[in-house]
Write an enzyme that holds these catalytic residues in place. Structure first.
Site, short mmCIF file in Angstrom:
data_model
loop_
_atom_site.label_atom_id
_atom_site.label_comp_id
_atom_site.label_asym_id
_atom_site.label_seq_id
_atom_site.Cartn_x
_atom_site.Cartn_y
_atom_site.Cartn_z
N LYS A 34 1.12 1.56 -10.63
CA LYS A 34 0.83 0.53 -9.62
C LYS A 34 -0.41 0.93 -8.83
O LYS A 34 -0.47 2.03 -8.28
CB LYS A 34 2.01 0.37 -8.67
CG LYS A 34 1.78 -0.69 -7.60
CD LYS A 34 3.03 -0.96 -6.79
CE LYS A 34 3.16 -0.07 -5.57
NZ LYS A 34 2.21 -0.35 -4.47
N ASP A 61 -1.15 -4.47 -7.32
CA ASP A 61 -0.34 -4.86 -6.16
C ASP A 61 -1.25 -5.18 -4.98
O ASP A 61 -1.39 -4.38 -4.06
CB ASP A 61 0.62 -3.69 -5.84
CG ASP A 61 1.43 -3.91 -4.58
OD1 ASP A 61 1.67 -5.07 -4.22
OD2 ASP A 61 1.83 -2.90 -3.97
N LYS A 63 -1.00 -8.27 -3.39
CA LYS A 63 -0.25 -9.21 -2.52
C LYS A 63 -1.12 -10.35 -2.02
O LYS A 63 -1.29 -10.55 -0.81
CB LYS A 63 0.36 -8.45 -1.33
CG LYS A 63 1.34 -7.36 -1.71
CD LYS A 63 1.98 -6.75 -0.48
CE LYS A 63 3.02 -5.70 -0.80
NZ LYS A 63 2.49 -4.46 -1.43
N ASP A 66 -3.38 -16.71 0.37
CA ASP A 66 -4.57 -17.45 0.85
C ASP A 66 -4.40 -18.90 0.44
O ASP A 66 -3.32 -19.29 -0.03
CB ASP A 66 -5.83 -16.81 0.21
CG ASP A 66 -7.05 -16.91 1.12
OD1 ASP A 66 -7.33 -18.03 1.62
OD2 ASP A 66 -7.72 -15.89 1.33
N THR A 123 9.58 -4.92 3.56
CA THR A 123 10.67 -4.06 4.06
C THR A 123 10.35 -3.50 5.45
O THR A 123 11.24 -2.99 6.13
CB THR A 123 10.94 -2.89 3.09
OG1 THR A 123 9.69 -2.34 2.70
CG2 THR A 123 11.71 -3.33 1.88
N ARG A 214 5.96 8.76 -3.96
CA ARG A 214 5.95 10.18 -3.61
C ARG A 214 6.93 11.06 -4.37
O ARG A 214 6.59 12.22 -4.65
CB ARG A 214 6.12 10.32 -2.09
CG ARG A 214 4.84 9.91 -1.36
CD ARG A 214 5.09 9.58 0.09
NE ARG A 214 5.82 8.33 0.23
CZ ARG A 214 6.13 7.79 1.41
NH1 ARG A 214 5.78 8.40 2.51
NH2 ARG A 214 6.78 6.65 1.46
O1 C5P Z 1 6.15 6.83 -2.03
P1 C5P Z 1 7.13 5.68 -2.14
O2 C5P Z 1 8.09 5.83 -3.29
O3 C5P Z 1 7.81 5.40 -0.83
O4 C5P Z 1 6.19 4.43 -2.49
C1 C5P Z 1 6.69 3.13 -2.55
C2 C5P Z 1 5.61 2.18 -2.93
O5 C5P Z 1 6.14 0.85 -2.89
C3 C5P Z 1 4.41 2.17 -1.98
O6 C5P Z 1 3.26 1.87 -2.78
C4 C5P Z 1 4.71 1.05 -1.04
O7 C5P Z 1 3.55 0.48 -0.52
C5 C5P Z 1 5.40 0.07 -1.98
N1 C5P Z 1 6.25 -0.91 -1.32
C6 C5P Z 1 7.29 -0.56 -0.46
N2 C5P Z 1 8.05 -1.54 0.13
C7 C5P Z 1 7.80 -2.82 -0.15
C8 C5P Z 1 6.78 -3.20 -1.03
C9 C5P Z 1 6.02 -2.19 -1.61
O8 C5P Z 1 7.52 0.62 -0.23
N3 C5P Z 1 8.56 -3.75 0.38
#
Ligand code: C5P
Length: 239
Positions: A34, A61, A63, A66, A123, A214
């Protein structure tokens, strides 16, 4: 969940070198990737094209949100990069969602179009935030309503928290896709995520794809961590 490669690794890394160092330790047979706003703004389409050339299926991604004509144009250009999935905000409304879908259907003649998924409620939003922007009702109701808009416009699915996957899955049957971030391995630190679930729990709730950042990008051995997650999910599918 029956996707044979359910893990989408979120490349939330500061620069191209860090991405290249990570990606060479992964494998297109083990995961998808992603690319989000930060990396794309830093490196542009060249890196995306390069990841696609390396055989990775890439979720762009960005998003989009517009006017319909602008979003349609952005989706068309994204498809030309050869990406596997793109996303838009369901809050952009029915005309924008439909314009995005039509733009992708008309793109890349003879080649598979990118999947199109919608963001429902971020979220980072809670009840108060929703009300502050004038949305009535609670978060689950807003998520269901926005997912309904996405489905009515013919989109392939939504991005949602694993906490919402179960209620969405009860209303929206496969092949409507549920793409779920906020995943953590059992016992791991949540970082800044609040409502986290394990890979197995997310899949058991009906998620099709898991966005994982992460836990993999910060692992001392990203490939081994990814393989461990894949093995667990295969076990779940086999059971
Ligand atoms: O590092 P981690 O596993 O928390 O990364 C989650 C990924 O999912 C990040 O790129 C974050 O921006 C994305 N994301 C999220 N919650 C959302 C939509 C996307 O954590 N509702």
């Amino acid at each position: 969940m029956k996707q044979n490669q359910p893990v989408i690794v979120a490349l939330d890394l500061p620069n191209e070198l860090a991405v290249r160092q990570l990606v060479e330790r992964l494998d297109p047979a083990l995961c998808r990737l992603k690319v989000g706003k930060e990396l794309f703004t830093a490196t542009g389409p060249a890196l995306v094209k390069d990841l696609v050339r390396q055989g990775y299926q890439v979720f762009l991604d960005l998003k989009f949100h517009d006017i319909p004509n602008t979003v349609a144009g952005a989706c068309r250009v994204a498809a030309d990069l050869g990406v596997w999935m793109v996303d838009v905000h369901a809050a952009g409304g029915p005309a924008m969602l439909e314009a995005a879908r039509l733009a992708l259907e008309g793109s890349r003649a003879g080649q598979q179009r990118p999947l199109l998924v919608a963001i429902t409620v971020l979220t980072s939003f809670n009840q108060e935030t929703l009300h502050a922007i004038g949305v009535q009702g609670d978060v689950p109701a807003a998520v269901l309503r926005l997912a309904g808009l996405a489905q009515a416009a013919g989109l392939d699915g939504v991005v949602c928290s694993a906490a919402e996957a179960k209620v969405l899955r009860a209303r929206f049957a496969p092949p409507f896709l549920l793409v779920t971030p906020g995943i953590r391995l059992p016992g791991a630190a949540p970082d800044d995520q609040v409502r986290i679930v394990t890979p197995r729990a997310a899949c058991a709730s009906g998620a099709d794809f898991l966005v994982i950042g992460r836990p993999i990008t910060g692992s001392a051995d990203p490939r081994a961590t990814l393989q461990q997650i894949n093995a667990e999910l295969q076990e779940l599918n086999a059971s």
